[in-house]
Design a protein around this motif. Structure first.
Motif, PDB file in Angstrom:
ATOM      1  N   PRO A  60       0.802  -1.229   0.000  1.00  0.00           N
ATOM      2  CA  PRO A  60       0.000   0.000   0.000  1.00  0.00           C
ATOM      3  C   PRO A  60       0.830   1.272   0.000  1.00  0.00           C
ATOM      4  O   PRO A  60       0.328   2.346  -0.330  1.00  0.00           O
ATOM      5  N   ASP A  63       3.446   3.302  -5.003  1.00  0.00           N
ATOM      6  CA  ASP A  63       2.545   3.878  -5.997  1.00  0.00           C
ATOM      7  C   ASP A  63       2.261   2.849  -7.089  1.00  0.00           C
ATOM      8  O   ASP A  63       3.185   2.275  -7.691  1.00  0.00           O
ATOM      9  N   TYR A  91      -9.802  -4.837  -1.773  1.00  0.00           N
ATOM     10  CA  TYR A  91     -10.834  -3.955  -2.324  1.00  0.00           C
ATOM     11  C   TYR A  91     -12.065  -4.030  -1.428  1.00  0.00           C
ATOM     12  O   TYR A  91     -12.247  -5.000  -0.685  1.00  0.00           O
ATOM     13  N   LEU A 102      -5.978  -0.974   4.503  1.00  0.00           N
ATOM     14  CA  LEU A 102      -6.467  -0.406   3.247  1.00  0.00           C
ATOM     15  C   LEU A 102      -7.833   0.251   3.376  1.00  0.00           C
ATOM     16  O   LEU A 102      -8.456   0.595   2.374  1.00  0.00           O
ATOM     17  N   GLY A 104     -10.803   2.516   3.340  1.00  0.00           N
ATOM     18  CA  GLY A 104     -11.031   3.758   2.613  1.00  0.00           C
ATOM     19  C   GLY A 104     -10.427   3.787   1.224  1.00  0.00           C
ATOM     20  O   GLY A 104     -10.579   4.786   0.498  1.00  0.00           O
ATOM     21  N   ARG A 105      -9.748   2.690   0.836  1.00  0.00           N
ATOM     22  CA  ARG A 105      -9.128   2.635  -0.485  1.00  0.00           C
ATOM     23  C   ARG A 105      -9.678   1.451  -1.282  1.00  0.00           C
ATOM     24  O   ARG A 105     -10.241   0.518  -0.711  1.00  0.00           O
ATOM     25  N   ASP A 106      -9.492   1.503  -2.563  1.00  0.00           N
ATOM     26  CA  ASP A 106      -9.737   0.357  -3.438  1.00  0.00           C
ATOM     27  C   ASP A 106      -8.426   0.117  -4.167  1.00  0.00           C
ATOM     28  O   ASP A 106      -8.201   0.610  -5.273  1.00  0.00           O
ATOM     29  N   LEU A 107      -7.537  -0.644  -3.524  1.00  0.00           N
ATOM     30  CA  LEU A 107      -6.207  -0.837  -4.072  1.00  0.00           C
ATOM     31  C   LEU A 107      -6.254  -1.626  -5.379  1.00  0.00           C
ATOM     32  O   LEU A 107      -5.449  -1.383  -6.285  1.00  0.00           O
ATOM     33  N   GLU A 110      -6.860   0.717  -8.116  1.00  0.00           N
ATOM     34  CA  GLU A 110      -5.655   1.493  -8.398  1.00  0.00           C
ATOM     35  C   GLU A 110      -4.736   0.712  -9.337  1.00  0.00           C
ATOM     36  O   GLU A 110      -4.144   1.276 -10.270  1.00  0.00           O
TER      37      GLU A 110
END
Length: 352
Positions: A60, A63, A91, A102, A104-107, A110
């Motif tokens: 995470p 980038d 996700y 993770l 709050g994210r949708d890795l 990404e």
């Protein structure tokens, strides 16, 4: 595992390969489950050539765009990113807990966007039944923690997380476990239709004889009239058919939900002489487009022999899974060893 027991496992496995029923002909599980299907082979033009894939564990802090750009420059064409591991997703999911770091994210998204920009094909690497790493790693919060009653046991009734390699596995023969992986597959295909489905750990644990969850044992005894035991060939066939049916069921769920990529599977390259206790007779699996045998060998001659064996074992396309890193031959040498046998697609494990 004691040597005599290992020999017995190998002997019973060879015998069960001949006696196991075809998973597309009724199988051994509940009639309401969707596993018993036949999916046509993918046309040869769609299996691709010149693949150079790589397995990637998400970071995470890294980038996604920079990662994909570097992989593209290194010559990779396909990326297998761990999307479900330790019983958690990378996700937002309505089926399984998401990795807490993770939130709050949708890795996965990404990675999808970054791969698209870089022109790389992305595959969601799913650790199908391996839901909890050894406790020494301090990882918690996965599906197996939510459903400890779903864990597979050895013949003595000890959970997989407390024996063998201490890896926590859900029992594939439990109806609720199978429905969970189907739902995960459906969710993945609906939300990320262009991402391929990559099946890993679609097996029982190694280093012991597993599958003895009491619910499963009762089901087996009712269906066959025999006792689940290390000497019962029907018990081996039952578990092998379970895995074959799950492979078909996940493929079906993926395609019916709109999945447009390939269904690939990482499998034991040395079966049945190595890890026969996993019951992973992958040559029986329907619905998998490409098999990726994990041909991790420190010896090029042994790799050459293994490549010949695999070409004669599988009717489906093979992408060779190769290990790199300390103790292993240079990747170029491994590829040059396999090229004369017609291999042109590879997936690399161990890239740092």
């Amino acid at each position: 595992m004691k040597f005599w027991r290992y020999v017995l496992l190998v002997a019973c496995t060879f015998t069960s390969l001949a006696s196991a029923q075809d998973p597309t002909q009724g199988g051994v599980l509940d009639p309401e489950t969707p596993e018993n299907i036949t999916i046509p082979d993918l046309p040869a033009a769609n299996v691709r050539h010149g693949i150079m894939g790589v397995w990637v564990r998400p970071n995470p802090k890294q980038d996604a765009a920079a990662l994909m750009d570097s992989l593209k420059k290194e010559g990779f064409t396909d990326v297998f990113v761990e999307a479900f591991y330790h019983g958690m997703t990378i996700y937002p999911s309505a089926v399984a807990p998401m990795r807490p770091e993770l939130t709050g994210r949708d890795l996965l998204n990404e990675y999808v966007e970054a791969a698209s920009i870089s022109g790389l094909r992305l595959h969601a690497w799913m650790e199908v039944f391996y839901w909890a790493p050894p406790k020494k790693y301090g990882v918690s919060g996965g599906l197996l923690e939510e459903h400890p009653e779903w864990e597979t046991l050895n013949a003595s009734g000890v959970p997989s997380s407390e024996t063998g390699l201490h890896m926590g596995f859900a029992d594939p023969a439990l109806y609720d476990v199978r429905q969970t992986v189907y739902k995960l597959t459906t969710e993945l295909a609906e939300n990320y239709p262009e991402v391929g489905l990559h099946l890993d750990y679609l097996r029982y644990p190694s280093k012991d004889d597993f599958g003895y969850n009491p619910v499963v044992v009762e089901t087996f005894q009712k269906q066959t009239g025999t006792r689940a035991s290390v000497t019962n060939m029907k018990w081996y066939a039952f578990r092998q058919d379970v895995l074959a049916q799950v492979a078909s069921g996940m493929s079906r769920a993926y395609h019916q939900a709109g999945g447009q990529g390939l269904v690939t599977a990482a499998v034991n390259a040395y079966y049945p002489l190595y890890k026969p206790e996993t019951q992973q007779v992958w040559t029986k699996w329907q619905g998998v487009d490409v098999f990726i045998p994990m041909a991790y060998s420190t010896n090029l001659t042994a790799l050459k022999v293994l490549g010949y064996t695999l070409r004669n074992r599988s009717k489906k396309p093979i992408w060779m899974g190769l290990q790199v890193g300390p103790g292993y031959p240079d990747l170029g040498k491994q590829i040059n060893t396999l090229k004369p046998q017609g291999f042109s697609n590879y997936v690399v494990f161990g890239r740092r």
